[in-house]
Write a protein that holds these residues in place. Structure first.
Motif, PDB file in Angstrom:
ATOM      1  N   ASP A 136       0.847  -1.168   0.105  1.00 19.42           N
ATOM      2  CA  ASP A 136      -0.058   0.054  -0.021  1.00 19.42           C
ATOM      3  C   ASP A 136       0.903   1.225   0.048  1.00 19.42           C
ATOM      4  O   ASP A 136       1.779   1.436   0.872  1.00 19.42           O
ATOM      5  N   MET A 137       0.534   2.213  -0.749  1.00 17.79           N
ATOM      6  CA  MET A 137       1.321   3.388  -0.887  1.00 17.79           C
ATOM      7  C   MET A 137       0.371   4.711  -0.858  1.00 17.79           C
ATOM      8  O   MET A 137      -0.709   4.712  -0.903  1.00 17.79           O
ATOM      9  N   ILE A 138       1.081   5.389  -0.100  1.00 18.41           N
ATOM     10  CA  ILE A 138       0.577   6.882   0.013  1.00 18.41           C
ATOM     11  C   ILE A 138       1.182   7.811  -0.823  1.00 18.41           C
ATOM     12  O   ILE A 138       2.512   7.965  -1.206  1.00 18.41           O
ATOM     13  N   CYS A 139       0.452   8.553  -1.748  1.00 20.14           N
ATOM     14  CA  CYS A 139       0.937   9.749  -2.662  1.00 20.14           C
ATOM     15  C   CYS A 139       0.575  10.939  -1.950  1.00 20.14           C
ATOM     16  O   CYS A 139      -0.781  11.285  -1.996  1.00 20.14           O
ATOM     17  N   ILE A 140       1.360  11.841  -2.023  1.00 21.03           N
ATOM     18  CA  ILE A 140       0.999  13.606  -1.483  1.00 21.03           C
ATOM     19  C   ILE A 140       1.715  14.211  -2.708  1.00 21.03           C
ATOM     20  O   ILE A 140       2.839  14.198  -2.966  1.00 21.03           O
ATOM     21  N   ALA A 141       0.723  15.503  -2.899  1.00 19.67           N
ATOM     22  CA  ALA A 141       1.341  16.429  -3.679  1.00 19.67           C
ATOM     23  C   ALA A 141       1.070  18.052  -2.885  1.00 19.67           C
ATOM     24  O   ALA A 141      -0.016  18.028  -2.093  1.00 19.67           O
ATOM     25  N   LYS A 142       2.096  18.704  -2.791  1.00 28.66           N
ATOM     26  CA  LYS A 142       2.080  20.037  -1.864  1.00 28.66           C
ATOM     27  C   LYS A 142       2.637  21.087  -2.858  1.00 28.66           C
ATOM     28  O   LYS A 142       3.417  21.201  -3.654  1.00 28.66           O
ATOM     29  N   VAL A 143       1.988  22.239  -2.775  1.00 28.05           N
ATOM     30  CA  VAL A 143       1.890  23.229  -3.620  1.00 28.05           C
ATOM     31  C   VAL A 143       2.122  24.677  -2.633  1.00 28.05           C
ATOM     32  O   VAL A 143       1.281  24.794  -1.741  1.00 28.05           O
ATOM     33  N   LYS A 144       3.155  25.295  -2.768  1.00 22.72           N
ATOM     34  CA  LYS A 144       3.307  26.418  -1.905  1.00 22.72           C
ATOM     35  C   LYS A 144       3.521  27.861  -2.760  1.00 22.72           C
ATOM     36  O   LYS A 144       4.354  27.829  -3.439  1.00 22.72           O
ATOM     37  N   GLU A 165      -3.703  14.180  -0.941  1.00 27.28           N
ATOM     38  CA  GLU A 165      -3.337  12.988  -0.391  1.00 27.28           C
ATOM     39  C   GLU A 165      -4.342  11.839  -0.935  1.00 27.28           C
ATOM     40  O   GLU A 165      -5.174  12.123  -0.962  1.00 27.28           O
ATOM     41  N   ASP A 166      -3.445  10.792  -1.673  1.00 26.14           N
ATOM     42  CA  ASP A 166      -4.399   9.664  -2.065  1.00 26.14           C
ATOM     43  C   ASP A 166      -3.859   8.303  -1.982  1.00 26.14           C
ATOM     44  O   ASP A 166      -2.544   8.256  -1.513  1.00 26.14           O
ATOM     45  N   THR A 167      -4.354   7.377  -2.016  1.00 27.66           N
ATOM     46  CA  THR A 167      -3.678   6.009  -1.851  1.00 27.66           C
ATOM     47  C   THR A 167      -3.442   5.271  -3.234  1.00 27.66           C
ATOM     48  O   THR A 167      -4.287   5.680  -4.269  1.00 27.66           O
ATOM     49  N   HIS A 192      -0.678  10.736  -8.888  1.00 25.67           N
ATOM     50  CA  HIS A 192       0.071  11.862  -8.446  1.00 25.67           C
ATOM     51  C   HIS A 192      -0.659  13.032  -9.434  1.00 25.67           C
ATOM     52  O   HIS A 192      -0.604  14.192  -8.926  1.00 25.67           O
ATOM     53  N   ALA A 193      -0.840  12.994 -10.488  1.00 27.39           N
ATOM     54  CA  ALA A 193      -1.418  14.062 -11.455  1.00 27.39           C
ATOM     55  C   ALA A 193      -2.800  14.582 -10.670  1.00 27.39           C
ATOM     56  O   ALA A 193      -3.250  15.862 -10.800  1.00 27.39           O
ATOM     57  N   GLY A 194      -3.804  13.476 -10.240  1.00 24.57           N
ATOM     58  CA  GLY A 194      -4.757  14.059  -9.660  1.00 24.57           C
ATOM     59  C   GLY A 194      -4.532  14.984  -8.443  1.00 24.57           C
ATOM     60  O   GLY A 194      -5.235  15.805  -8.094  1.00 24.57           O
ATOM     61  N   ASN A 195      -3.376  14.495  -7.576  1.00 22.90           N
ATOM     62  CA  ASN A 195      -3.339  15.265  -6.424  1.00 22.90           C
ATOM     63  C   ASN A 195      -2.570  16.548  -6.575  1.00 22.90           C
ATOM     64  O   ASN A 195      -3.037  17.509  -5.999  1.00 22.90           O
ATOM     65  N   ILE A 196      -2.013  16.591  -7.675  1.00 19.83           N
ATOM     66  CA  ILE A 196      -1.281  17.946  -8.224  1.00 19.83           C
ATOM     67  C   ILE A 196      -2.642  18.786  -8.462  1.00 19.83           C
ATOM     68  O   ILE A 196      -2.439  20.213  -8.059  1.00 19.83           O
ATOM     69  N   ASN A 197      -3.477  18.542  -9.130  1.00 23.32           N
ATOM     70  CA  ASN A 197      -4.587  19.349  -9.426  1.00 23.32           C
ATOM     71  C   ASN A 197      -5.608  19.606  -8.412  1.00 23.32           C
ATOM     72  O   ASN A 197      -5.597  20.980  -8.090  1.00 23.32           O
ATOM     73  N   ASN A 198      -5.699  18.695  -7.407  1.00 26.12           N
ATOM     74  CA  ASN A 198      -6.435  19.123  -6.062  1.00 26.12           C
ATOM     75  C   ASN A 198      -5.629  20.151  -5.427  1.00 26.12           C
ATOM     76  O   ASN A 198      -6.110  21.004  -4.756  1.00 26.12           O
ATOM     77  N   ALA A 199      -4.489  19.896  -5.197  1.00 24.06           N
ATOM     78  CA  ALA A 199      -3.491  20.804  -4.332  1.00 24.06           C
ATOM     79  C   ALA A 199      -3.619  22.182  -4.941  1.00 24.06           C
ATOM     80  O   ALA A 199      -3.444  23.238  -4.295  1.00 24.06           O
TER      81      ALA A 199
END
Length: 216
Positions: A136-144, A165-167, A192-199
């Motif tokens: 199981d993996m956790i994928c996170i994207a952060k934008v500052k 964050e998503d799994t 990851h791409a979905g996380n980037i858009n959400n972030a």
């Protein structure tokens, strides 16, 4: 052999190879658009710049402690996508943009990163690396982003961080009946791409809140 070493061994098996592209999009979600109040009563000078370049990115381990060892990375255009999202928001928010206006708004993309790590135990990860299975993996994207608003002779600044964050279930070899790939679900690149858009959308939402707090 410590847990950190076991994690590295499993990561190398699962994700080693050539850098792969991330299918990043610049779509503003409906919630952002519905909560954006157009302002036609003020003219602003707006600028956007980025201190992050689009290139190959290596994800970090949990908490941005260190790059994932052995990871080949992802090629991406996240900086351009985030810039388009912010610019689209501004063009919908303000009807009057003029580089010579007294009220000035500058937005700078200061940092962007990914995190990718397993929640499976060290023993399970070693077993997967040796004989196959799932982790199981956790994928996170952060934008500052940094925002600076000059209004009425005063400069107001804010540092904003948007995260998502998503799994993801990664399968190796046999015994991968529930992994994302086995089920035909999105790849880790799509996660990851979905996380980037959400972030990016969350950062825009907080930018909108900041402007409304300051009468815009």
């Amino acid at each position: 052999m410590g847990t950190r070493t076991i994690s590295v061994l499993a990561m190398i098996v699962v994700i080693a190879g050539c850098a792969t592209p991330l299918p990043v999009t610049s779509t503003l979600n409906d919630f952002v658009m519905m909560n954006t109040k157009a302002n036609s009563g003020i003219t602003i000078a707006y600028s956007f710049k980025s201190e992050v370049k689009d290139s190959t990115i290596i994800p970090y381990t949990e908490g941005k402690t260190a790059p994932v060892m052995g990871h080949s990375g992802y090629t991406h255009t996240s900086t351009a996508a985030i810039g388009r999202m912010i610019n689209d928001y501004i063009s919908n928010k303000f009807m009057n943009l003029d580089p010579g206006a007294d009220t000035k708004l500058s937005v700078t993309l200061k940092d962007f990163w990914l995190e990718e790590y397993s929640t499976s135990s060290g023993g399970k990860m070693l077993a997967v690396a040796l004989v196959g299975g799932e982790i199981d993996m956790i994928c996170i994207a952060k934008v500052k982003i940094h925002v600076a608003l000059e209004k009425g002779g005063e400069i107001i600044e804010r540092m904003i961080t948007g995260s998502s964050e998503d799994t993801y279930v990664s399968g190796v070899g046999t015994g991968t009946s529930s992994s994302n790939i086995y089920k035909g679900k999105n790849s880790v690149q799509h996660v990851h791409a979905g996380n980037i858009n959400n972030a990016g959308n969350k950062a825009v939402m907080m930018l909108n809140a900041f402007l409304e707090e300051n009468g815009l």
